[in-house]
Write a protein that holds these residues in place. Structure first.
Motif, mmCIF file in Angstrom:
data_model
loop_
_atom_site.group_PDB
_atom_site.id
_atom_site.type_symbol
_atom_site.label_atom_id
_atom_site.label_comp_id
_atom_site.label_asym_id
_atom_site.label_seq_id
_atom_site.Cartn_x
_atom_site.Cartn_y
_atom_site.Cartn_z
ATOM 1 N N TYR A 194 0.837 -1.209 0.000
ATOM 2 C CA TYR A 194 0.000 0.000 0.000
ATOM 3 C C TYR A 194 0.869 1.256 0.000
ATOM 4 O O TYR A 194 0.508 2.260 -0.622
ATOM 5 C CB TYR A 194 -0.945 0.004 1.211
ATOM 6 C CG TYR A 194 -1.971 1.120 1.156
ATOM 7 C CD1 TYR A 194 -3.032 1.065 0.261
ATOM 8 C CD2 TYR A 194 -1.877 2.232 1.996
ATOM 9 C CE1 TYR A 194 -3.966 2.088 0.186
ATOM 10 C CE2 TYR A 194 -2.812 3.259 1.932
ATOM 11 C CZ TYR A 194 -3.863 3.179 1.029
ATOM 12 O OH TYR A 194 -4.781 4.196 0.955
ATOM 13 N N ALA A 238 0.401 6.818 -6.696
ATOM 14 C CA ALA A 238 -0.726 7.739 -6.908
ATOM 15 C C ALA A 238 -0.210 9.152 -7.186
ATOM 16 O O ALA A 238 -0.730 9.857 -8.050
ATOM 17 C CB ALA A 238 -1.644 7.742 -5.685
ATOM 18 N N LYS A 295 1.395 9.327 -10.591
ATOM 19 C CA LYS A 295 0.416 9.322 -11.673
ATOM 20 C C LYS A 295 -0.367 10.625 -11.752
ATOM 21 O O LYS A 295 -0.576 11.167 -12.836
ATOM 22 C CB LYS A 295 -0.542 8.136 -11.468
ATOM 23 C CG LYS A 295 -1.533 7.977 -12.591
ATOM 24 C CD LYS A 295 -2.291 6.658 -12.496
ATOM 25 C CE LYS A 295 -3.367 6.615 -13.566
ATOM 26 N NZ LYS A 295 -4.579 5.924 -13.119
ATOM 27 N N HIS A 296 -0.839 11.116 -10.608
ATOM 28 C CA HIS A 296 -1.758 12.270 -10.619
ATOM 29 C C HIS A 296 -1.107 13.581 -10.189
ATOM 30 O O HIS A 296 -1.766 14.611 -10.163
ATOM 31 C CB HIS A 296 -2.956 11.992 -9.709
ATOM 32 C CG HIS A 296 -3.812 10.852 -10.160
ATOM 33 N ND1 HIS A 296 -4.586 10.912 -11.281
ATOM 34 C CD2 HIS A 296 -3.999 9.613 -9.646
ATOM 35 C CE1 HIS A 296 -5.230 9.758 -11.432
ATOM 36 N NE2 HIS A 296 -4.871 8.957 -10.454
ATOM 37 N N PRO A 350 1.149 16.093 -7.320
ATOM 38 C CA PRO A 350 1.133 16.315 -5.862
ATOM 39 C C PRO A 350 -0.160 16.940 -5.355
ATOM 40 O O PRO A 350 -0.139 17.798 -4.496
ATOM 41 C CB PRO A 350 2.331 17.251 -5.660
ATOM 42 C CG PRO A 350 2.406 18.019 -6.927
ATOM 43 C CD PRO A 350 1.931 17.107 -8.025
ATOM 44 N N TYR A 351 -1.304 16.494 -5.900
ATOM 45 C CA TYR A 351 -2.577 17.082 -5.488
ATOM 46 C C TYR A 351 -2.929 16.710 -4.056
ATOM 47 O O TYR A 351 -3.828 17.311 -3.462
ATOM 48 C CB TYR A 351 -3.694 16.640 -6.434
ATOM 49 C CG TYR A 351 -4.199 15.256 -6.155
ATOM 50 C CD1 TYR A 351 -5.297 15.067 -5.329
ATOM 51 C CD2 TYR A 351 -3.557 14.129 -6.673
ATOM 52 C CE1 TYR A 351 -5.755 13.791 -5.036
ATOM 53 C CE2 TYR A 351 -3.992 12.875 -6.392
ATOM 54 C CZ TYR A 351 -5.087 12.692 -5.565
ATOM 55 O OH TYR A 351 -5.517 11.432 -5.272
ATOM 56 N N ILE A 352 -2.249 15.708 -3.498
ATOM 57 C CA ILE A 352 -2.581 15.281 -2.130
ATOM 58 C C ILE A 352 -2.189 16.321 -1.082
ATOM 59 O O ILE A 352 -2.551 16.182 0.071
ATOM 60 C CB ILE A 352 -1.936 13.916 -1.785
ATOM 61 C CG1 ILE A 352 -0.410 14.008 -1.827
ATOM 62 C CG2 ILE A 352 -2.445 12.819 -2.720
ATOM 63 C CD1 ILE A 352 0.286 12.822 -1.180
ATOM 64 N N LEU A 396 -2.262 14.582 2.369
ATOM 65 C CA LEU A 396 -3.082 13.419 2.720
ATOM 66 C C LEU A 396 -2.668 12.287 1.782
ATOM 67 O O LEU A 396 -3.165 12.169 0.666
ATOM 68 C CB LEU A 396 -4.574 13.747 2.551
ATOM 69 C CG LEU A 396 -5.545 12.632 2.923
ATOM 70 C CD1 LEU A 396 -5.528 12.363 4.424
ATOM 71 C CD2 LEU A 396 -6.969 12.969 2.484
ATOM 72 N N HIS A 422 -2.621 8.771 0.268
ATOM 73 C CA HIS A 422 -3.589 7.678 0.224
ATOM 74 C C HIS A 422 -3.607 7.064 -1.167
ATOM 75 O O HIS A 422 -3.131 7.648 -2.128
ATOM 76 C CB HIS A 422 -4.986 8.162 0.596
ATOM 77 C CG HIS A 422 -5.570 9.163 -0.373
ATOM 78 N ND1 HIS A 422 -5.097 10.444 -0.479
ATOM 79 C CD2 HIS A 422 -6.567 9.067 -1.274
ATOM 80 C CE1 HIS A 422 -5.789 11.092 -1.405
ATOM 81 N NE2 HIS A 422 -6.692 10.279 -1.921
ATOM 82 N N SER A 423 -4.162 5.860 -1.238
ATOM 83 C CA SER A 423 -4.448 5.257 -2.527
ATOM 84 C C SER A 423 -5.869 4.719 -2.446
ATOM 85 O O SER A 423 -6.596 5.051 -1.510
ATOM 86 C CB SER A 423 -3.428 4.176 -2.867
ATOM 87 O OG SER A 423 -3.697 3.691 -4.169
ATOM 88 N N ARG A 424 -6.247 3.885 -3.396
ATOM 89 C CA ARG A 424 -7.626 3.401 -3.379
ATOM 90 C C ARG A 424 -7.705 2.102 -2.579
ATOM 91 O O ARG A 424 -6.687 1.479 -2.292
ATOM 92 C CB ARG A 424 -8.139 3.213 -4.798
ATOM 93 C CG ARG A 424 -7.363 2.221 -5.623
ATOM 94 C CD ARG A 424 -7.923 2.133 -7.024
ATOM 95 N NE ARG A 424 -7.655 3.327 -7.819
ATOM 96 C CZ ARG A 424 -8.622 4.137 -8.295
ATOM 97 N NH1 ARG A 424 -9.879 3.895 -8.047
ATOM 98 N NH2 ARG A 424 -8.302 5.184 -9.029
ATOM 99 N N PRO A 425 -8.931 1.675 -2.217
ATOM 100 C CA PRO A 425 -9.073 0.379 -1.549
ATOM 101 C C PRO A 425 -8.431 -0.712 -2.408
ATOM 102 O O PRO A 425 -8.601 -0.721 -3.625
ATOM 103 C CB PRO A 425 -10.591 0.194 -1.465
ATOM 104 C CG PRO A 425 -11.148 1.591 -1.483
ATOM 105 C CD PRO A 425 -10.212 2.368 -2.378
ATOM 106 N N LEU A 432 -3.716 7.615 4.818
ATOM 107 C CA LEU A 432 -5.105 7.158 4.918
ATOM 108 C C LEU A 432 -5.275 5.864 4.137
ATOM 109 O O LEU A 432 -4.857 5.765 2.986
ATOM 110 C CB LEU A 432 -6.032 8.241 4.340
ATOM 111 C CG LEU A 432 -7.488 7.851 4.068
ATOM 112 C CD1 LEU A 432 -8.253 7.656 5.361
ATOM 113 C CD2 LEU A 432 -8.176 8.909 3.209
ATOM 114 N N ALA A 491 -8.434 2.959 3.319
ATOM 115 C CA ALA A 491 -9.855 2.644 3.487
ATOM 116 C C ALA A 491 -10.177 1.360 2.734
ATOM 117 O O ALA A 491 -9.593 1.086 1.697
ATOM 118 C CB ALA A 491 -10.709 3.792 2.958
ATOM 119 N N HIS A 531 -15.489 2.889 -0.063
ATOM 120 C CA HIS A 531 -15.646 4.330 -0.213
ATOM 121 C C HIS A 531 -16.487 4.983 0.877
ATOM 122 O O HIS A 531 -16.525 6.198 0.977
ATOM 123 C CB HIS A 531 -16.237 4.644 -1.598
ATOM 124 C CG HIS A 531 -15.232 4.480 -2.693
ATOM 125 N ND1 HIS A 531 -14.939 5.460 -3.587
ATOM 126 C CD2 HIS A 531 -14.408 3.455 -2.992
ATOM 127 C CE1 HIS A 531 -13.987 5.043 -4.407
ATOM 128 N NE2 HIS A 531 -13.665 3.822 -4.070
#
Lengths: 90, 152
Positions: free
Chosen positions: B42, B49, B52-53, B55-57, B65, B67-70, B104, B106, B109
């Motif tokens: 994880y 993440a 790929k996307h 530094p929007y976190i 924050l 995090h990645s997806r479940p 984080l 989870a 969702h």
């Protein structure tokens, strides 16, 4: 009104953004449905939404959508969210 | 009374040292692993993440924050807290440099909404955030979070 809060994964930042946007909308007395979505879902949802809330990096990744895209810098600055949402709704 | 965020935290690190944003996310990931929330995979997913996307976190000044997806790497929902001794650049124009990384995880969702609500309450309280980022020990962080939960 339909609003989509967008983040990369749909579980973290977009959920926080949705919560704060709902607080602001309630205060402004605007009836809106705010949905949190990841990038993949958002591309579809943004076709039918009026407003998209997201960060600068993700706004670039989202590209052109029919909805008005609002870039939020500080997701916890309710004043910033209030100002930008008010401007978009008017 | 709002949920006490301290009770939702798998781990708290203060005055941690990280050379760059990847190292900072690794600390947050290690906290989730130590708390039994995730496996090491994880931590890699959280770094992927950002690669790929972008530094929007970094969602507020000084706060990331991570995090990645479940995924199968998430064993149970969890939250980790890492405050940094030296702020780290994530490449986010509006909100760099980062002094606090929250990890984080989870499982789906919806399960973590109460935790997210408590987190949103804490992060939007700028007076509390000043105290929290200055806190030198995990006990100090817990004490401030406990006060906030009682006040909310």
């Amino acid at each position: 009104m339909k609003i989509v809060a967008v983040c990369g994964m749909g579980i973290g930042t977009s959920v926080l953004l949705k919560m704060n946007a709902e607080k602001v909308l309630a205060k402004l007395g605007i009836d809106a449905d705010v949905e949190a979505a990841d990038m993949g879902v958002a591309r579809g949802a943004a076709q039918t939404a009026e407003i998209v809330l997201t960060s600068e990096e993700l706004a670039e990744e989202l590209g052109d959508v029919p909805a008005e895209v609002i870039v939020i810098k500080n997701f916890f600055d309710l004043d910033e969210i209030t100002e930008k949402l008010t401007a978009a709704v008017e | 009374m709002a949920l006490n965020l301290a009770e939702a935290l798998s781990s708290i690190d203060t005055r941690a040292e990280a050379a760059d944003w990847r190292a900072a996310i690794r600390l947050a990931g290690a906290g989730l692993v130590a708390g039994g929330a995730t496996t090491d995979a994880y931590t890699d997913e959280m770094i992927d993440a950002v690669e790929k996307h972008g530094p929007y976190i970094v969602i507020a000044p000084g706060v990331a924050l991570a995090h990645s997806r479940p995924s199968p790497a998430v064993l149970t929902g969890g939250l980790s807290w890492v405050s940094l001794a030296t702020p780290v650049e994530f490449g986010n124009k509006a909100n760099d440099p980062v002094t606090l990384v929250i990890g984080l995880a989870a499982t789906d969702h919806d399960a973590h909404l109460q935790v997210m609500q408590a987190l949103a309450g804490v992060l939007s309280d700028s007076a509390a955030m000043t105290r929290l980022t200055a806190a030198g020990t995990a006990d100090e962080v817990r004490a401030v979070l406990g006060e906030l939960a009682v006040a909310a």
